[in-house]
Design a protein around this motif. Structure first.
Motif: not given
Lengths: 244, 269
Positions: A78-82, B86-91, B143-146, B153-166
């Motif tokens: 639901r929250t997309g965290t998956i 997309e939408g930067a989901p975070v718990y 939230k987006r910054r989180v 965090l792991h300084d990855p060589p590849v970054l995939i950002l889905d609408e980071p400024t939306d």
């Protein structure tokens, strides 16, 4: 291993980050007490044992365990965290096992909080501690089996209510599969060995003997294999359908 | 040289039922490139990114991250990717600190190393003031910054950002763009966006997809050059529209007509 623990810690903490843990623990202890002292007539029996306490566990778990397991995957969906969780370098085993163990540990906490009853009964009389310990083990294993079923069903939906209802129904079938209410449905058209196989899946029967203090390898095997089968199914479901 | 490619997606295809969401996309990104991924809603941008990050399994095609086959070694490939879905989901009920610790542990960092990684991203994204707040109480910008913090965090060589400024305000957009520019150089970055000026501002390369296919792949300057000289304002908007809708197709017959519309018609976003 360390990654399974990472998932475990997050999930276990998630119960205590919300009022869920407090509400659940209070209701669990209240109902356990109510059943033991009122319905079970703990004092009137005049016997120093915990039979009145354990005999209601299957019914208590039928409604309370799905409340622990329903959020496990449905909430992630639901929250997309998956999407976040499954793109971290974690294996399916880490995710499924970490979540299940966290839910089981939480059920263990609830069960551990009932030990004052054990102390009470030892103070009042001279109970058989071996029987009580076996019953606690049986109760914990039964909770584990229900949780594995609930976790698996939670993976099917992003709606926690649906996950809850599905889990209650499936656990109910497992609970009573050795009894007429379920068996009548199968006997008559199904081959006799199959009906007997279904009857042997009865959680109630397996728990009954353990709650009397009998630790039989067949009961242990039953609970262990139920847990394993549903966790594997859970992993298959998540792998098959990550996005909603 | 193929081993220099940080992202190599070949013949990616994704079919949902009868819908071809992505229909044969090839994408090769080198370190130092910031690829702006453009396209109308539903063109297949998110689906493509989800296949590159291993969230969705492609119906056909393959993905290699730093030479590692995503299908054969998913954990190895995922270890090298930072992903902002997309939408930067975070718990929502975790605090920022708890969340970043979870990410650090999931990425196999422990003790002092984990603490210093977290310290680094907290400083970089200025999260110190909200560390002990539950994520659900934070503003959209935080939230987006989180979300970005967990991705780098792991300084990855590849970054995939889905609408980071939306959905961010202009100041926050500026901050995120500055961050992306600062990180470019050694990384391969793919970001999807609806804002065409963003391509000019941060990207070294632009890819436009439409109905699951790549319709443009070049530098932002190439993209600009595709607009007829008569178009003075919103030149990128004009090219975008002509590529994805056929309206006022480049130097073709309807150019004049569409040119007028692009300059006087549709306003700014």
């Amino acid at each position: 291993m360390s990654t399974t623990i990472a998932v475990f810690r997050r999930e276990f903490g998630a119960y205590f980050n919300t009022p869920l843990a407090a509400v659940f623990l209070v209701i669990f202890l209240f109902l356990a007490g109510l059943f033991t002292f009122n319905l079970g007539a703990f004092y009137d029996r005049g016997q120093a044992d915990l039979r009145p306490f354990f005999q209601f566990h299957p019914w208590l778990y039928l409604f309370l365990v799905p409340a622990i397991s329903m959020r496990l995957w449905a909430e992630e969906r639901r929250t997309g965290t998956i999407e976040l969780l499954t793109t971290l370098p974690l294996s399916l085993r880490d995710l499924v096992l970490g979540k299940f163990l966290a839910a089981w540990a939480f059920a263990g906490v609830a069960l551990a909080l009932t030990t004052p009853l054990w102390i009470t009964v030892s103070w009042l009389g001279d109970p058989d501690h071996g029987v009580i310990a076996a019953a606690y083990l049986g109760s914990l294993l039964m909770a584990g089996a229900f949780l594995a079923i609930g976790a698996c069903l939670s993976a099917l939906t992003k709606n926690q209510v649906i996950a809850f209802v599905l889990c209650v129904v499936v656990c109910f079938l497992f609970l009573l599969s050795g009894f007429g209410i379920v068996l009548d449905f199968f006997s008559g058209w199904m081959a006799e060995p199959l009906v007997r196989a279904i009857a042997s899946l009865s959680v109630l029967t397996h728990f009954e003997s353990m709650s009397r203090g009998v630790i039989d390898a067949r009961d242990l095997l039953f609970f262990a294999s139920t847990i394993v089968v549903f966790l594997v199914l859970n992993a298959i479901l998540i792998d098959w359908k990550k996005a909603s | 040289m193929p081993d220099e490619l940080f992202i190599q997606a070949t013949g990616l295809r994704k079919v949902f039922g009868s819908i071809r969401a992505v229909d044969g996309v090839d994408l090769a990104v080198r370190p130092g490139e910031v690829l702006g991924f453009l396209g109308p809603n539903g063109a297949g941008k998110s689906t493509t990114m989800r296949m590159i990050t291993g969230f969705l399994e492609p119906t056909a095609g393959s993905v290699r991250i730093c030479g590692i086959d995503l299908e054969r070694d998913p954990l190895g490939a995922k270890q090298r990717i930072g992903y902002l879905p997309e939408g930067a989901p975070v718990y929502p009920d975790m605090t920022v600190r708890e969340f970043l610790w979870f990410i650090a542990r999931a990425r196999r960092y422990r003790g002092a190393e984990a603490a210093s990684r977290i310290d680094g991203v907290v400083r970089r994204l200025q999260l110190a003031g909200v560390l002990d707040q539950p994520v659900e109480t934070l503003s959209k910008g935080f939230k987006r910054r989180v979300g970005l913090a967990q991705a780098i965090l792991h300084d990855p060589p590849v970054l995939i950002l889905d609408e980071p400024t939306d959905g961010l305000d202009p100041n926050q957009k500026h901050e995120v763009r500055t961050l992306i520019r600062d990180m470019a150089g050694r990384k391969a970055i793919v970001l999807s966006t609806h804002i065409l000026e963003e391509v000019d501002a941060v990207c070294t390369r632009a890819v436009i997809i439409d109905r699951g296919r790549v319709v443009f792949d070049g530098t932002p300057a190439d993209l600009d050059a595709k607009a007829p000289a008569s178009v003075e304002r919103n030149r990128l908007d004009h090219v975008f529209r002509s590529l994805t809708t056929g309206e006022g197709a480049g130097r073709g017959g309807r150019a004049g007509d569409a040119g007028t519309r692009a300059t006087s018609g549709a306003g700014h976003a």
